[in-house]
Design a protein around this motif. Structure first.
Motif, mmCIF file in Angstrom:
data_model
loop_
_atom_site.group_PDB
_atom_site.id
_atom_site.type_symbol
_atom_site.label_atom_id
_atom_site.label_comp_id
_atom_site.label_asym_id
_atom_site.label_seq_id
_atom_site.Cartn_x
_atom_site.Cartn_y
_atom_site.Cartn_z
ATOM 1 N N ARG A 36 -30.741 -10.799 13.759
ATOM 2 C CA ARG A 36 -31.086 -9.380 13.728
ATOM 3 C C ARG A 36 -32.109 -9.093 12.627
ATOM 4 N N TYR A 40 -32.533 -3.138 12.312
ATOM 5 C CA TYR A 40 -31.400 -3.155 13.228
ATOM 6 C C TYR A 40 -30.085 -3.288 12.453
ATOM 7 N N GLY A 44 -27.037 -0.643 12.361
ATOM 8 C CA GLY A 44 -25.675 -1.033 12.717
ATOM 9 C C GLY A 44 -24.662 -0.656 11.652
ATOM 10 N N HIS A 91 -28.580 5.651 12.020
ATOM 11 C CA HIS A 91 -28.151 4.763 13.104
ATOM 12 C C HIS A 91 -29.069 4.893 14.320
ATOM 13 N N LEU A 95 -32.126 2.248 15.643
ATOM 14 C CA LEU A 95 -32.094 1.689 16.999
ATOM 15 C C LEU A 95 -33.331 2.088 17.800
ATOM 16 N N THR A 98 -36.209 -0.212 16.707
ATOM 17 C CA THR A 98 -36.088 -1.591 17.185
ATOM 18 C C THR A 98 -36.201 -1.693 18.706
ATOM 19 N N SER A 99 -35.778 -0.642 19.417
ATOM 20 C CA SER A 99 -35.837 -0.711 20.882
ATOM 21 C C SER A 99 -35.920 0.686 21.490
#
Length: 212
Positions: A36, A40, A44, A91, A95, A98-99
């Motif tokens: 990771r 990310y 998390g 959070h 995310l 990253t995506s």
């Protein structure tokens, strides 16, 4: 009995620290972190911390944490609510960075992953409570009206967060994750029952219920 009472307060705080700290430590030791990126990982762990804060909130409003006055409980509840909203922002933002496609699917409820809709619903409920708390005085929300709005949203937050967490197969260790989720549900259920019983007793006595 006196010795037990004197030892009870630190034991409660230690138990709370372990309930939150053990899942965080177990996640930090996960082998999946090797694959990771830092953003990310930050996202998390922000989610894990958010779940821990969800546990603290009912403990504060129920007055179960020793050494805190009713006023300090309410103030801490407000500040931790803000910290919870911030943790969710971190959070989601992490995310998203990253995506982005996955986050678009999640936010539009078109993601194939079963945990996504529960997390999104809990997120919007958290943001709604935070916004209403900021605007509560300006909107002129009375204590009873605030409770009518806040309690259902709190239930949505707790249930959505727990289901979201349990369905994710990620860096969190299974047993500690399940234990934390069980504690969140137990604490929320207890405070709901206790406050309802307390209000009924006050009503039977003809007394005014103090605002939460």
């Amino acid at each position: 009995m006196t010795a037990w009472r004197s030892a009870r307060a630190p034991l409660i705080w230690v138990a709370l620290a372990l309930a939150i700290g053990v899942p965080v430590a177990a996640a930090a030791a996960s082998e999946q972190l090797a694959w990771r990126g830092p953003v990310y990982i930050l996202a998390g762990f922000a989610g894990i911390i958010a779940l821990g804060l969800v546990l603290v909130q009912p403990l504060l409003i129920g007055g179960y944490l020793p050494g805190l006055s009713a006023y300090r409980n309410r103030r801490a509840h407000h500040w931790i609510g803000g910290a919870l909203a911030l943790a969710i922002l971190i959070h989601v933002a992490g995310l998203w960075i990253t995506s982005p496609p996955d986050m678009v699917d999640a936010l539009t409820f078109s993601s194939p992953t079963p945990f996504s809709p529960f997390g999104v619903i809990a997120m919007w409920a958290i943001f709604a409570v935070a916004l209403l708390a900021l605007l509560r005085r300006r909107l002129g929300l009375r204590p009873r009206t605030w409770r009518i709005i806040h309690i259902p949203l709190a239930i949505v937050i707790v249930v959505g967060s727990v289901v979201h967490c349990l369905l994710i197969e990620g860096t969190m260790e299974t047993i500690s994750k399940a234990a934390l989720c069980a504690l969140v549900l137990a604490a929320t259920g207890k405070v709901m029952i206790d406050l309802q019983v307390w209000r009924k007793r006050r009503t039977l006595r003809g007394e005014n219920v103090a605002p939460q």
